[in-house]
Structures are given as C-alpha cells and as structure tokens.
Write an enzyme that holds these catalytic residues in place. Structure first.
Site, PDB file in Angstrom:
ATOM      1  N   ASP A   1      -8.458  -9.658   8.592  1.00  0.00           N
ATOM      2  CA  ASP A   1      -8.631  -9.785   7.208  1.00  0.00           C
ATOM      3  C   ASP A   1      -7.871 -11.015   7.290  1.00  0.00           C
ATOM      4  O   ASP A   1      -6.176 -10.886   6.136  1.00  0.00           O
ATOM      5  CB  ASP A   1      -7.236  -9.060   6.734  1.00  0.00           C
ATOM      6  CG  ASP A   1      -6.977  -8.654   5.249  1.00  0.00           C
ATOM      7  OD1 ASP A   1      -8.089  -8.507   4.384  1.00  0.00           O
ATOM      8  OD2 ASP A   1      -6.338  -8.138   4.552  1.00  0.00           O
TER       9      ASP A   1
ATOM     10  N   GLU B   1       0.515  -1.205   0.105  1.00  0.00           N
ATOM     11  CA  GLU B   1      -0.001   0.148  -0.007  1.00  0.00           C
ATOM     12  C   GLU B   1       0.739   0.940   0.250  1.00  0.00           C
ATOM     13  O   GLU B   1       0.651   2.367  -0.393  1.00  0.00           O
ATOM     14  CB  GLU B   1      -0.698   0.002   1.064  1.00  0.00           C
ATOM     15  CG  GLU B   1      -2.048   1.257   1.300  1.00  0.00           C
ATOM     16  CD  GLU B   1      -2.642   1.664   2.875  1.00  0.00           C
ATOM     17  OE1 GLU B   1      -3.519   2.449   2.964  1.00  0.00           O
ATOM     18  OE2 GLU B   1      -2.573   0.640   3.351  1.00  0.00           O
TER      19      GLU B   1
END
Length: 974
Positions: free
Chosen positions: A736, A621
């Site tokens: 996640d 990211e």
C-alpha cells in the site's frame, strides 16, 4: 470579526434534522419561542446556575449510530469565502460506562454544504462534505462537568449561503452553542495610504488578499500602494508605500510642510532636517537651504549637506635631505589649519629650477613620487635633482570647492592656500665605475683594479665599496664580503683554490652614498692538483651512490615484509567479513500461535500513565489518532503519535490492531516510521510512534503546490526509496505504498508508514504473496497484483513510480477523476501517466521504468536509490525537463457547453483544475466567459492576482489545452 450567526445571543435558525432524532437538542441562552426550534427538539438543563436549552445524544448502547443535526440556511455576507465555526460542547468519558457500551466514541464530525437558495427541510448526506473531526480537550466524568470550546474553519465558500451539520456516530455528548463568524481587516491608514475595510483572505491557497489603497494628501507613490489582508484579519506586507513630497514630512498619517529653518529635498517619509551650517534659512516648505556668502557646495556634494569654505595654506613646509649625492630629497608639510569644514583635502606640488636669476618649471627633468598633484599624504619624494642649482617648491592645498576660488574673492581674513619653500642644493656627483680587470692571481688570492669616469672634476679623494662572493649555485645560503677602499685597486687573500668569485664595485659620494655600479665580473683562483681533485670527486661520488643503493635495498625489504603480513587487507577489509553476515529477515506476526508473543518480542510495553493525549489529528481503521507526549523513565520527553483502539472491540480486532506494532517493531531505519512502544496490558490498547510534524506527504505537497524546487522533491523521493530498499532487503513487501502513507517531519525527511496491508514475502524463488481477498488500491497497484493478487517487491516498485508522480505533481490524484475500471482498462492498453509540469526528464524516465508491464524488467530498489543519488550529486541532470502535454495532464470533461467549449462557466473550469480559489479574481477582472479565458496570456493571469508559479503554470497550461480541445477530448475517448 463579523458574526454571521451566534447561539450565545441569538441561536434562532437551528433545527433538528428529522423527527426520528427526537433525543438531539441544541441549547442557548434564549427563550424557546425565540429559537423557532421544533417543539420536540429541546430540553432544559441547568449548567453553572443558568437555564439552558440543549441538543444532546447518548445512545452508546446501540449499534451503528449515525445521528445528524443540521442548521437552517446561513447567508454568506459580502465576499466572505472563509468562515469560523466556534463550538461549545460536552463529551462524556467512555470509560465511565460499563462494558455494555458497544459503540462509545469521544468525537463527533462537522460537515458543511453550500447552496444558492434555502432548501428548507430537504436533507441528503451526499450534499455535505466533512470539515473536521471534533475531539474534546477535556472529557466529562460522572462527577465533574467539563465544557470544551473548539473553533474550525470552513473554507473556499463561493455560493450565496451554506449549511452546517453535525454527525454523531456513537458519542455521549451535548452541543451547547454554535457561533459562526468571519474576519475582516478594518479600514486603516498604513504607510500614508488609506485602505478600505476588507474581508479576510480566501482559503488554504489564498491566505493573503491583496487590497489597493490611495495616498493621503501631499503624498505620492511610484507604484500603486497595496497591502495584504491575512486570514486572521490583520494587515501585513504593505507594498508600494506612499511617501511625502519634497518640502513635507510625515506626521500622524498625514504629510505636513516643513517648518521655517527646516527642509526636505526628496520624496520620502523622513522627517524634515534642520538647515546645515553655513546656509541661509528659508520659510516653511523649503526643498533645500542655499549656501551663505563665501561658502560653497562642491559639484558632488548633496544639496542637503553643509556648505564649506576654501582651505588655508599648508603649514611647516620643510625639505629633508635623504641621498643628496644622488639628487634626492623629501618634502613634508602639515595640513592647513583651516580646512574650510571639509575632509577631501588634497595637495599639489610645483617645482621650479633656478640658475642665477633665471627660473623655469622643472618639467620632466625632476621626478616627484608618488605624484605632483592629487596627493593625500603630506609628503613627496623628489629625485633626479641637478647639482649646483636652486629649486623652489610650492605646495597648495585643495578641496572640493577650490574651483570656486577663481569665481569669487575669498574672505579677507582667510590666509592663502599655498605654501612655498626655496632651497639650494650643492653636491658632487660620485664617479661611475666603468670596468674591472684581473691584475694577478694565485691559489688563494686575487689582485683587481678598476677604471672610473667621473661626471665632474672630483676635488677630493673618492672611496669605493667592493662586494664579492663565491659563485656557487648549489648552496642555499650565500655569504657576501664588503670592503670600503680608498683607492681603485685591491688584493684579496684567504680565498679557496680553484674557485670562481663574483665582484661588484661602487663609487661613494663624500656623504657616503653609493653611485653607479659596475657590471658584475667573475674571476677564479688557480687550481692545484686538478687530477687528484677529480679522482677524489669520483671516489666520493661512488661512495654516495653505494650508500643510496644500500638504502633502496633496505626499504624494498621492509616493504615486502610488511606486505606479506597484510596481503589480504587491500582486497578483503575487515568490514567485508561483517558484511557477509546474513541480513535480518522479517517475521510475520500472524505465524505465531499466540500473537501476543510477537508483540512481546518486537514491541516494548509502555505504562499508560507515561502517555498524555493532547489532540485528535486523524482517524484510523480502529479508532482515533492523537498527538501526545511520551514521558517515560530513561527516555527523553518528546512528542508522539498515539493510535487508539475504540471501545467495544473484539479480540480479533485487538490482535489485528496490535499486529501493526509487531511489524513496525522489527524495523530500524531513518526512513521508516519508528515504533516507540505499545500499551497492551490495560483496558485501552494504544500504539505509540514517533510524531511527524508535517503529516501526510500528499497533503503537505498540495499545500505547497509549485513552491518547492525539483532538487528538493528528488531528495524526498530518495528518502522514500531508501526506506523501501531497507524493507525489500528484509524480504518484505508493503502493498500500500502511496503518498498518503508517507509521513514528513520538520526536517522534510520522508518515512514509510501504515503497515496494515503489508505482508512478508515467501521463500519461493519469485518471492510472491497470494492474498485471499481484501481491498486493493487500484491506482497505486501493479497490474499483475490486480489481476492475480500476487505481490512482490516489483509490485512495490510500480507503486513507488506512482508515488514519484504524486510528488512531482504536488499531491495530484493519480489518473485524476477516472474510475477504477477506466484506470485498469487504460493500463492494460499501455496507457501511462504523463509527465507532470516541470518534471525532470531523468525522473520521468525512471517512472516509466517502474511501470514496465514485465515486472522482471523493472528496476530494483537498490538501483532506484543509486540513480536518485546520482541525480542529487549532479543537479545539472535535473535541468532537462520532460515534454508536458496539457491535453493529457489536465483532464477535461467529455461534455460541451452551449458555446462549444468543454466548460459552461469559468467557475466550472477552475473547479476542474482545482483552482476554484481564483474564481473571485477572474470575476473582479471582468473575465466571466470561456471565450475571454481563451484570450488570456501569462501576463494577464499574473495581473488578476495569480502569484504562485505552480498555480500560474496550471492555469496557463489548462488554457493551452482548451485551445486544442478536439485532440484533447480524443485522448480520453478510452
């Protein structure tokens, strides 16, 4: 290696994509007029003394860079489904710019798009799929130019041609050359089979391409010769190799007939052999060499072996008297001087007995040990001989060719194969003792005598052997006394009063050999003071009993004393008190007023000079992820993964980036990714973790579809569950958990990673966390977390059930191509993922428990670890397979083709089940319609080249589902 397009010699055909990209150019060693580039698209540069045309871009000071460059249509030659793209390029170091470079990157992306026709200058980003992120090994600085060369592979090509495209999103770079080529295995002769030139293997799941060959002249093969062409253009693993026929040998990829004096009897690739000894020599091309005169081969001898003659007679036959008085002797001899060239020599012994002049076979009256024939040793024991008779023994040598002695006359100079010994035995049988009696006895003596029954009149006195001992069963050692006597009576003194003795008498022959023995008899001396002896025994027994009771009392006291000092040990071991310590609890780094304090507390600082970046392995990211080397003082040098923060970051982005390190630094478990340290005190921040060689679990499983047993897959689940148990014990929820966030090392250990979305559990009774927004991975998230944004360890358990499904389905996408809305709707209507192929029933039942709607009823991670541990300890429990419904497990589209089937073509069907790498196999086999597909059986699927068990099952189950398409489509009406 065959070039499809090359910029080094002929770069014609590459164009800039759209006119707005006026500052992107491609260069090559060609004149501008040859390249057919757009007039605005090239610039001249001088590199290493050569004039080159370049495509370059360097807009690092502008926001949201998205620059594209596309080639013209590249035709796919022959059946090449895998091509190589070799790039030469330059990338400038982002550190060489001042702080105004907001979007500077050091990588660019390679894309590809297939097409059956040239679409001209038409361009849509959605037509392209990413091939790789390209990163330089060497970065160009202000003062030094460094050219990089990288090669990437574009796989699974099936259409008539393709395009390549290059995307720049903020790098300062120049593209120097692009060379596109594919590899072939050249025409060759392997193992006496000729194979044609073949395009190298297809794709990731078809690394080897099977090619049939033809045997060369005078060669044959039991099965059709085959060989495999690798993706690198090399021939490997020849199968069903050709072999030269009998009478021929392999010479320089041909089969040549055997030369005179040589032979070859069988189909093989061995060289012709020289004819063995004692054989006749034939002309060329001989299959075997026949035996010379007076030489033979045994029935079991190979036709390729030497020939041998008959053995000569055994030598030095002698008889040795061992126990003549018992009618025994030993015959021995030496092996024959001439064995005829054989090692399988055996012997037979014939016995004849003679009384006067009459002789006859001994028959069963005489015993030969170990046998009378088939002897390997050169000796035999003879027993049961009668006295005063003459015996003749004949010993004959045999071999495997002795049976031919009666079929032909041996050579005149060969000695006979028998040896004869005549011996006369004269001895006297010893008498046999028939009975014993007690003549007199006292306290310390016994007088005995015995009777004998001789077999023949005894001309000389007979001696006797007397053996006696005490009859005492309680002693471990027995003492025997042996006397040799000249008469049939004896008086034995110095015995014990009131004691029983056992006696045995044997008559001896004149030579001293024992004869028959009497029955063992028992006699007892007189007892004096029997009552006093009894009282003494009682007193002795009482004393022994008292001592034993005293010993028991002492032992009991000692045991009680020891037990009193360690009373709590069995119930409360010392480790118990250690376990009572509170477990370590996770601390959310966002609760710190200064997040840098959390980094200092939970992560160790690493100097950037100790970290060496080697290769880009992914993109995160916040920036690229590299493989590298960590070489810090006091640490062992080793491979690491390096997460970087891209230039132009904000302070919030930096804090969010380093917060993951603050989280990982609090964990220490073999199934949690290990943090090595961080770089925070320098311009470029980095997070350094352990390097996991096999990468993400989902990709690792996809590359090994159907190749791993259930036991190994359950072992991987056990490791993931152990890591999640550790996190839940620390009051921590991941949020996640998915196979893409599980990393695998060389030992196939699975480790939980990616803590970017993780959050701490609050101290409320339910242990929930309420988010204020953000992305949620719908396919892996529990329904209560989707609906109310509340996350608990129970929601992680739901996600773990999805991970279990991914593992058993070898990386299959959960819920296939259903949209997120369809997934949520199906879950709310109680739909659950079906059991993957070959999934053990116990494993699937655990998945269903993890997906219970009521989160309080789902198992906890300690329960999951315990259950998986039991399954691993009892592999038999994994043999029961859950029911598999291909109509649900292989998702079919809702539209029908013109033939009424769900697919219009075989390639469309194969693409839907992710088996498009076999399109060419079906085409080559003549299976070009879906009607033909429906007629296929398992053996047909194997015959077209589907070898992997997982792929075979996927295709077979899909065909089964197609046959029941009506019910299949109704399943997906939701």
């Amino acid at each position: 290696m065959v070039a499809i397009a090359s910029v080094v010699e002929n770069t014609c055909g590459f164009k800039s994509l759209i006119s707005e990209l006026y500052n992107i150019v491609l260069f090559g060693k060609c004149r501008c007029s040859e390249l057919r580039w757009l007039s605005f698209s090239h610039k001249k540069k001088i590199l290493n003394g050569s004039q080159l045309y370049t495509y370059s871009v360097c807009n690092v000071g502008e926001h949201e860079q998205d620059n594209w460059l596309r080639t013209t249509f590249i035709q796919r030659r022959l059946s090449a489904s895998r091509v190589f793209v070799e790039l030469q390029f330059i990338v400038r170091d982002c550190n060489s710019f001042d702080g105004s470079s907001l979007t500077c990157k050091e990588t660019f992306n390679l894309f590809s798009s297939e097409s059956d026709a040239d679409i001209g200058t038409s361009f849509r980003k959605g037509q392209f799929k990413k091939v790789a992120t390209i990163a330089p090994d060497e970065i160009t600085s202000r003062n030094e130019l460094r050219i990089n060369t990288e090669t990437r592979v574009v796989e699974s090509l099936s259409r008539k041609g393709f395009y390549l495209a290059f995307q720049d999103i903020g790098a300062c770079m120049a593209l120097l050359s692009v060379r596109v080529y594919y590899k072939t295995c050249p025409a060759t002769i392997k193992s006496l089979a000729a194979f044609p030139e073949t395009v190298a293997g297809g794709g990731v799941n078809q690394a080897l391409r099977e090619v049939a060959g033809v045997c060369v002249e005078n060669a044959v093969s039991e099965e059709s010769p085959r060989i495999y062409c690798t993706m690198d253009g090399e021939w490997v693993v020849p199968v069903g190799q050709c072999q030269c026929m009998p009478g021929y040998e392999a010479v320089n990829d041909t089969c040549r007939d055997c030369q005179p004096g040589f032979f070859k009897a069988f189909v093989s690739n061995d060289a012709c052999e020289l004819c063995p000894v004692n054989t006749k020599l034939l002309s060329s091309g001989a299959l075997f060499c026949p035996c010379a005169e007076d030489f033979y081969r045994a029935p079991d001898d190979p036709t390729t072996g030497p020939c041998s003659g008959l053995p000569s007679a055994p030598r030095e036959l002698v008889a040795t008297t061992t126990q003549l008085a018992a009618g025994k002797l030993q015959l021995s001899w030496s092996p024959p001087e001439d064995t005829g060239g054989r090692s399988d020599i055996s012997y037979s012994v014939e016995c004849r007995r003679c009384e006067g002049t009459a002789c006859q076979p001994c028959g069963e009256k005489v015993r030969l040990e170990p046998a009378s024939s088939g002897l390997v040793d050169t000796r035999v024991a003879v027993s049961e001989l009668e006295p005063h008779l003459n015996y003749t023994f004949t010993v004959e040598a045999h071999s495997g060719v002795s049976l031919f002695a009666s079929q032909g006359t041996p050579r005149s100079n060969r000695p006979p194969s028998t040896s004869t010994l005549t011996t006369a035995l004269h001895y006297t049988d010893p008498p046999k003792v028939t009975s014993m009696r007690l003549d007199e006895r006292s306290l310390t003596s016994l007088s005995l005598s015995w009777a004998v029954a001789p077999r023949r009149p005894v001309p000389q006195p007979t001696r006797y052997k007397l053996t006696y001992r005490k009859k005492d069963d309680n002693l471990d050692v027995t003492t025997y006394t042996v006397l040799i006597l000249e008469k049939s009576s004896v008086q034995i003194s110095d015995l014990s009063p009131g004691t029983a003795y056992l006696f045995r008498v044997q008559a001896l022959s004149p030579e001293g050999s024992p004869g028959g023995s009497s029955i063992e008899d028992e006699f007892e001396t007189l007892t004096e003071g029997k009552e006093d002896g009894h009282i003494s025994g009682v007193i002795f027994g009482a004393a022994v009993g008292g001592a034993a009771m005293l010993m028991i009392v002492v032992v009991v006291i000692l045991i009680r004393k020891r037990s009193a000092t360690t009373f709590f040990s069995p119930l409360c071991p010392s480790s118990f008190f250690k376990q009572l310590k509170p477990l370590k609890t996770y601390v959310d780094p966002h609760t710190y007023e200064d997040p840098n304090m959390a980094i200092l507390k939970f992560a160790s600082e690493i100097h950037p000079s100790h970290v060496t970046k080697q290769k880009v392995i992914g993109a995160g990211e916040f920036g690229e992820v590299y493989r590298g080397i960590l070489k810090a003082p006091g640490r062992k040098e080793g491979a690491v993964a390096i997460k970087t923060l891209k230039p132009g970051y904000s302070e919030k982005q930096r804090q969010d980036f380093l917060s993951e390190a603050s989280i990982m630094g609090q964990f220490s478990h073999q199934n949690i990714i290990r943090l090595e340290g961080v770089v925070t005190k320098f311009k470029h921040a980095m997070i350094v973790t352990e390097y996991m060689e096999n990468g993400a679990l989902d990709k690792y499983l996809k590359d090994r579809d159907g190749e791993m047993p259930s036991f190994q897959l359950v072992g991987m689940m056990h490791g993931i569950a152990a890591g999640m148990k550790y996190l839940s014990d620390m009051s921590y929820v991941h949020r996640d958990l998915a196979a893409r966030n599980i990393l695998v090392n060389n030992n196939l250990e699975c480790k939980v990673s990616d803590f970017g979305l993780s959050r701490v559990l609050e101290d409320d009774p339910e242990g929930t966390y309420t988010t204020s927004g953000g992305k949620i991975p719908i396919r892996w998230t529990a329904p209560e977390a989707i609906a109310y944004r509340k996350f608990t360890s129970a929601s992680d358990v739901w996600s773990f059930g999805i991970v279990m499904w991914e593992v058993m389905a070898f990386g299959e996408r959960p819920y296939w191509d259903m949209s997120n809305c369809e997934v949520m709707k199906a879950i709310n209507e109680a739909f659950r993922l079906p059991a993957p192929m070959d999934c053990p029933s116990a494993v699937y039942q655990l998945m269903l428990q993890c997906w219970l709607q009521d989160r309080s009823k789902r198992p906890r991670f300690p329960d999951i670890v315990s259950l998986l541990d039991k399954l691993l300890r009892s592999p038999e429990s994994l043999k029961a397979i859950a029911d598999f419904d291909p109509r649900v497990s292989i998702r079919l589209p809702s539209t029908s083709g013109s033939d009424g089937l769900p697919f219009r073509s075989v390639s469309e069907w194969l693409e839907s089940i992710k088996m498009s790498q076999y399109s060419e196999n079906f085409t080559c086999a003549g299976v070009v319609t879906m009607d033909q597909v429906l007629q296929m059986k398992n053996v047909d699927i194997k015959n077209i080249g589907v070898r992997l068990p997982g792929h075979l099952k996927r295709i077979a189950y899909s065909i089964l589902g197609l046959k029941d398409q009506t019910s299949t489509l109704s399943v997906f009406a939701v």
